[in-house]
Each structure stands twice: as structure tokens, then as C-alpha cells.
Design a protein around this motif. Structure first.
Motif, PDB file in Angstrom:
ATOM      1  N   GLN A 104      -3.015 -20.577   7.026  1.00 21.41           N
ATOM      2  CA  GLN A 104      -2.993 -20.238   5.616  1.00 21.41           C
ATOM      3  C   GLN A 104      -2.726 -21.485   4.779  1.00 21.41           C
ATOM      4  O   GLN A 104      -2.255 -22.503   5.302  1.00 21.41           O
ATOM      5  N   LEU A 156      -3.235 -17.610  13.212  1.00 18.35           N
ATOM      6  CA  LEU A 156      -3.675 -17.600  11.821  1.00 18.35           C
ATOM      7  C   LEU A 156      -3.286 -18.896  11.118  1.00 18.35           C
ATOM      8  O   LEU A 156      -2.259 -19.510  11.439  1.00 18.35           O
ATOM      9  N   VAL A 196      -9.420 -12.158   5.994  1.00 21.26           N
ATOM     10  CA  VAL A 196      -9.235 -13.159   7.050  1.00 21.26           C
ATOM     11  C   VAL A 196     -10.589 -13.735   7.435  1.00 21.26           C
ATOM     12  O   VAL A 196     -11.522 -12.988   7.758  1.00 21.26           O
ATOM     13  N   LEU A 233      -1.205  -7.934   7.610  1.00 25.86           N
ATOM     14  CA  LEU A 233      -2.448  -8.424   7.018  1.00 25.86           C
ATOM     15  C   LEU A 233      -3.083  -7.401   6.080  1.00 25.86           C
ATOM     16  O   LEU A 233      -4.146  -7.663   5.506  1.00 25.86           O
ATOM     17  N   LEU A 292      -6.504 -16.039   4.707  1.00 25.15           N
ATOM     18  CA  LEU A 292      -6.136 -16.706   5.950  1.00 25.15           C
ATOM     19  C   LEU A 292      -7.395 -16.883   6.785  1.00 25.15           C
ATOM     20  O   LEU A 292      -8.444 -16.316   6.478  1.00 25.15           O
ATOM     21  N   ILE A 343      -8.586 -17.180  11.166  1.00 26.78           N
ATOM     22  CA  ILE A 343      -8.143 -17.064  12.551  1.00 26.78           C
ATOM     23  C   ILE A 343      -8.983 -17.973  13.427  1.00 26.78           C
ATOM     24  O   ILE A 343     -10.208 -18.044  13.279  1.00 26.78           O
ATOM     25  N   ARG A 382     -12.369  -8.635   7.279  1.00 22.09           N
ATOM     26  CA  ARG A 382     -12.819  -9.808   8.036  1.00 22.09           C
ATOM     27  C   ARG A 382     -14.078 -10.354   7.387  1.00 22.09           C
ATOM     28  O   ARG A 382     -15.009  -9.605   7.105  1.00 22.09           O
TER      29      ARG A 382
END
Length: 262
Positions: free
Chosen positions: A113, A111, A132, A127, A172, A174, A152
């Protein structure tokens, strides 16, 4: 090269279909720097250079085409492309895809940020309630993919996810560790964006070939030649051009090889 290995390679090549020997293979991928990507219209990357060299040694010409990831998979499944670069082994794809026995490399999904909006994330459950950024069609592992604790949100590109992070549209993002580090440098946001230590998932990525006549022999010939190439200084030189220290990627591949059934 040992005589027995050379003979095996010749026999494998003799089994290849006339199309593989007489025409260019059409391979597809999305931009996945530093593994494979385009820069000023030129294909580049660690796995691109390694794959190109292996096919050159096999006497097979390759045509590369870049497109969104979901389309890459659809092109292979429909027989419109001969293979896809840096794909995970997924059981559902076995009916229409053949994988090389040797992985190209290994990814670690982590991840990222913004430094001015930090979140205490030590496990996936942390989370909860956050958004994300993801990439469409990517498999981050069942636990991450199926969790309903967080949201997501897909973006059209990896660069777009970093832009959304900077504009506070996601909490964040990924991506693979090396991809994230490359993009932080490329986008000039190393001081604004930080990498979290938590590894969400770790997977080997392969060259996947469309399941057509002669492709199993091609996959085996590619695997044997790739293993030979990995013993040469030229292999490490390719890695060092992109990430500086070849030991990181080489050790990851060696570890994956030792744990992957042949």
C-alpha cells in the motif's frame, strides 16, 4: 556424485523422447523478478539460472520465451510450448501438465500500500470495500479469489500495478513478497510504498512440462539433478546474487520439501 545416483540419472535420460534429446526445449514464462525476468533482452533470475544449469547438466538445450501468464499456460496446454517456469500445482492442469517433484521456490502473496494512504488490514475481511490490484491468470488462493467483500482489478504487468497504486487508482496490490521488494527497489518507490505483514497465501512453484511422451522421465531426471545441485555452493551463490541472503529462500524450499508428498 554417488554411483547409484549417476546410474539412475543415465537410465532416466535414456528414457527421454528423441525430441527432448535432439532438439531444444521451448520454455515460457512471464516476467517474475527476481525468479525469472528479462533485462535488456537477456533472461535472468534465480529460477532461470538454476533451471538453465540443471538442464545444462542433463545435456538438454533450452529456448526461453517471455509472454503474458495466461498465454504461457495456453501455449503449454495446446502443446505449442514444452514447459512453463514457476507454476503452481493445480488439479485442473494435471491432464496436460507434468510437474517436477521438487519445487523451484516458494512464494508468499502479501499486500502493498501507499504510505500516505494506509489501511488497517490484519485479516482478509479488512479489505471490505477496497480495490486490490492483481495480475491476470494468477491464483492467490480460493479465499482471496472468490471473496465478494472487495474488488479485484487486474493490470497488464506487475510494474503497472505499482503505477496504479501511486496514482491512487487502486487501494492496495497483491504480489509475492520477493517480487514486491524487487519492484520497489527497481521502480524507486521504497519510501512511498510499504509491505503489509499479512500473508494472503503461501505456495510452492514448480517447473511444469507439457504432457508428452518422455516428459515424465524428463521431470524425474530434472528433479534428481536439481536435488544434487542444491547441495553445492554454486546453488546458494545464485540466490545471493539476487536477494543477498540465501538462507531465506533456501529455508523456504526446505520447509516446502518436508511437507510436500513425493
Amino acid at each position: 556424485m554417488p554411483a547409484l545416483s549417476r546410474l539412475l540419472c543415465i537410465l532416466l535420460l535414456a528414457c527421454l523422447s528423441p525430441m527432448a534429446l535432439g532438439e531444444r526445449l521451448r520454455l515460457v514464462s512471464d516476467d517474475w523478478a527476481p525468479y525469472i525476468y528479462q533485462e535488456a533482452g537477456q533472461a535472468k533470475g534465480i529460477d532461470y539460472e538454476i533451471t538453465s544449469e540443471v538442464f545444462r547438466r542433463l545435456g538438454i538445450e533450452v529456448q526461453w520465451q517471455f509472454m503474458p501468464w495466461r498465454r504461457c499456460l495456453a501455449m503449454v496446454e495446446q502443446g505449442q510450448a514444452d514447459g512453463v517456469m514457476d507454476v503452481f500445482q493445480v488439479e485442473a492442469r494435471q491432464a496436460w501438465m507434468i510437474y517436477t517433484a521438487e519445487p523451484m521456490s516458494e512464494v508468499e502473496f502479501v499486500l502493498y500500500q501507499a504510505r500516505d494512504r494506509r489501511h488497517a488490514v490484519n485479516q482478509l475481511q479488512d479489505l471490505a470495500g477496497l480495490t486490490v490490484g492483481t495480475s491476470p491468470g494468477y491464483d492467490y488462493g480460493a479465499e482471496f479469489n472468490e471473496s465478494d467483500a472487495f474488488r479485484r482489478e487486474a493490470a497488464p504487468s506487475h510494474e503497472a500495478n505499482f503505477g496504479k497504486l501511486m496514482r491512487k487508482r487502486i487501494d492496495l496490490l497483491i504480489t509475492d513478497r520477493r517480487v514486491g521488494r524487487y519492484l520497489r527497489r527497481h521502480l524507486g518507490v521504497e519510501q512511498q510504498v510499504e509491505e503489509l505483514p499479512l500473508v494472503i497465501n503461501r505456495r510452492a512453484q514448480y517447473l511444469g512440462l507439457a504432457r508428452k511422451p518422455g516428459r515424465e522421465a524428463l521431470a524425474q531426471a530434472f528433479t534428481e539433478e536439481l536435488r544434487r545441485f542444491r547441495q553445492e555452493p554454486a546453488y546458494l551463490a545464485i540466490i545471493e546474487r539476487y536477494i543477498g541472503d540465501a538462507s531465506d529462500l533456501a529455508d523456504a524450499v526446505e520447509q516446502q520439501e518436508s511437507s510436500t508428498p513425493r
